[in-house]
Design a protein around this motif. Structure first.
Motif, PDB file in Angstrom:
ATOM      1  N   ALA A  12      66.555  93.750 -53.097  1.00  0.00           N
ATOM      2  CA  ALA A  12      67.739  94.191 -54.175  1.00  0.00           C
ATOM      3  C   ALA A  12      67.436  95.147 -55.166  1.00  0.00           C
ATOM      4  O   ALA A  12      68.333  95.883 -55.576  1.00  0.00           O
ATOM      5  N   ASN A  13      66.156  95.209 -55.281  1.00  0.00           N
ATOM      6  CA  ASN A  13      65.817  96.483 -56.258  1.00  0.00           C
ATOM      7  C   ASN A  13      65.258  97.578 -55.519  1.00  0.00           C
ATOM      8  O   ASN A  13      64.462  98.382 -56.181  1.00  0.00           O
ATOM      9  N   ALA A  14      65.482  97.599 -54.247  1.00  0.00           N
ATOM     10  CA  ALA A  14      64.900  99.060 -53.658  1.00  0.00           C
ATOM     11  C   ALA A  14      65.441 100.528 -54.288  1.00  0.00           C
ATOM     12  O   ALA A  14      66.571 100.209 -54.765  1.00  0.00           O
ATOM     13  N   ASP A  15      64.462 101.425 -54.143  1.00  0.00           N
ATOM     14  CA  ASP A  15      64.850 102.477 -54.668  1.00  0.00           C
ATOM     15  C   ASP A  15      64.354 103.657 -53.973  1.00  0.00           C
ATOM     16  O   ASP A  15      63.392 103.469 -53.091  1.00  0.00           O
ATOM     17  N   ALA A  16      64.927 104.757 -54.240  1.00  0.00           N
ATOM     18  CA  ALA A  16      64.520 106.136 -53.623  1.00  0.00           C
ATOM     19  C   ALA A  16      64.324 107.405 -54.487  1.00  0.00           C
ATOM     20  O   ALA A  16      65.197 106.945 -55.545  1.00  0.00           O
ATOM     21  N   SER A  57      71.721 116.213 -43.456  1.00  0.00           N
ATOM     22  CA  SER A  57      71.859 115.218 -42.483  1.00  0.00           C
ATOM     23  C   SER A  57      71.501 113.683 -42.884  1.00  0.00           C
ATOM     24  O   SER A  57      72.132 112.795 -42.472  1.00  0.00           O
ATOM     25  N   ILE A  58      70.358 113.796 -43.571  1.00  0.00           N
ATOM     26  CA  ILE A  58      69.967 112.440 -44.154  1.00  0.00           C
ATOM     27  C   ILE A  58      71.031 111.624 -45.180  1.00  0.00           C
ATOM     28  O   ILE A  58      71.427 110.606 -45.124  1.00  0.00           O
ATOM     29  N   LEU A  59      71.664 112.633 -46.051  1.00  0.00           N
ATOM     30  CA  LEU A  59      72.602 112.388 -46.881  1.00  0.00           C
ATOM     31  C   LEU A  59      73.929 111.908 -46.196  1.00  0.00           C
ATOM     32  O   LEU A  59      74.533 110.742 -46.518  1.00  0.00           O
ATOM     33  N   ARG A  60      74.349 112.492 -44.968  1.00  0.00           N
ATOM     34  CA  ARG A  60      75.348 111.897 -44.467  1.00  0.00           C
ATOM     35  C   ARG A  60      75.354 110.446 -43.902  1.00  0.00           C
ATOM     36  O   ARG A  60      76.059 109.866 -44.156  1.00  0.00           O
ATOM     37  N   GLY A  61      74.038 110.437 -43.237  1.00  0.00           N
ATOM     38  CA  GLY A  61      73.502 109.147 -42.764  1.00  0.00           C
ATOM     39  C   GLY A  61      73.611 107.980 -43.775  1.00  0.00           C
ATOM     40  O   GLY A  61      74.408 106.958 -43.553  1.00  0.00           O
ATOM     41  N   VAL A  62      73.132 108.282 -44.900  1.00  0.00           N
ATOM     42  CA  VAL A  62      72.916 107.238 -45.847  1.00  0.00           C
ATOM     43  C   VAL A  62      74.397 107.061 -46.533  1.00  0.00           C
ATOM     44  O   VAL A  62      74.705 105.751 -46.768  1.00  0.00           O
ATOM     45  N   ARG A  66      76.380 103.508 -46.429  1.00  0.00           N
ATOM     46  CA  ARG A  66      76.786 102.701 -47.971  1.00  0.00           C
ATOM     47  C   ARG A  66      78.308 102.585 -47.684  1.00  0.00           C
ATOM     48  O   ARG A  66      78.844 101.430 -48.038  1.00  0.00           O
ATOM     49  N   ASP A  67      79.060 103.693 -46.979  1.00  0.00           N
ATOM     50  CA  ASP A  67      80.548 103.223 -46.820  1.00  0.00           C
ATOM     51  C   ASP A  67      80.836 102.162 -46.019  1.00  0.00           C
ATOM     52  O   ASP A  67      81.581 101.358 -46.225  1.00  0.00           O
ATOM     53  N   GLN A  68      80.143 101.808 -45.073  1.00  0.00           N
ATOM     54  CA  GLN A  68      80.148 100.600 -44.000  1.00  0.00           C
ATOM     55  C   GLN A  68      79.858  99.375 -44.852  1.00  0.00           C
ATOM     56  O   GLN A  68      80.531  98.568 -44.650  1.00  0.00           O
ATOM     57  N   LEU A  69      78.761  99.405 -45.710  1.00  0.00           N
ATOM     58  CA  LEU A  69      78.488  98.416 -46.543  1.00  0.00           C
ATOM     59  C   LEU A  69      79.510  97.961 -47.579  1.00  0.00           C
ATOM     60  O   LEU A  69      79.931  96.719 -47.605  1.00  0.00           O
TER      61      LEU A  69
END
Length: 103
Positions: A12-16, A57-62, A66-69
């Motif tokens: 739950a506290n994962a980050d990047a 590309s990575i931003l779009r995937g993330v 996020r939108d699906q979640l």
């Protein structure tokens, strides 16, 4: 080029976080504690435009992830709200029945 798959379960506290030149790197900390990370680094021979294309590309995937979640969470909340409302109505109807009053 190497091809591989790896799975890391996110807490739950994962980050990047990311860093820039000379080798742009995305650091993902699955446990949020910086005790371990998955590092995605771009090769130095990529042009600035190519680096930006990869990041986009990575931003779009993330963002899609996020939108699906968010959509899944909203569906769950809606179902939970509907179930709670149905339970309240059942309890109300039982109370009316038990009291002998008309709804």
């Amino acid at each position: 080029m190497s091809y591989f798959n790896a799975t890391f379960f996110l807490e739950a506290n994962a980050d990047a976080r990311g860093s820039g030149v000379p080798n742009p790197t995305l650091y993902v900390h699955p446990d949020g504690g910086h005790s371990g990370s998955v590092n995605l680094q771009m090769r130095s021979e990529l042009s600035v435009d190519e680096q930006l294309k990869v990041a986009d590309s990575i931003l779009r995937g993330v963002q899609q992830w996020r939108d699906q979640l968010a959509a899944d969470a909203e569906r769950r909340r809606t179902a939970e709200d509907e179930l709670a409302a149905a339970r309240e109505e059942i309890a109300r109807l039982k109370a009316v029945r038990d009291s002998g009053d008309d709804a």
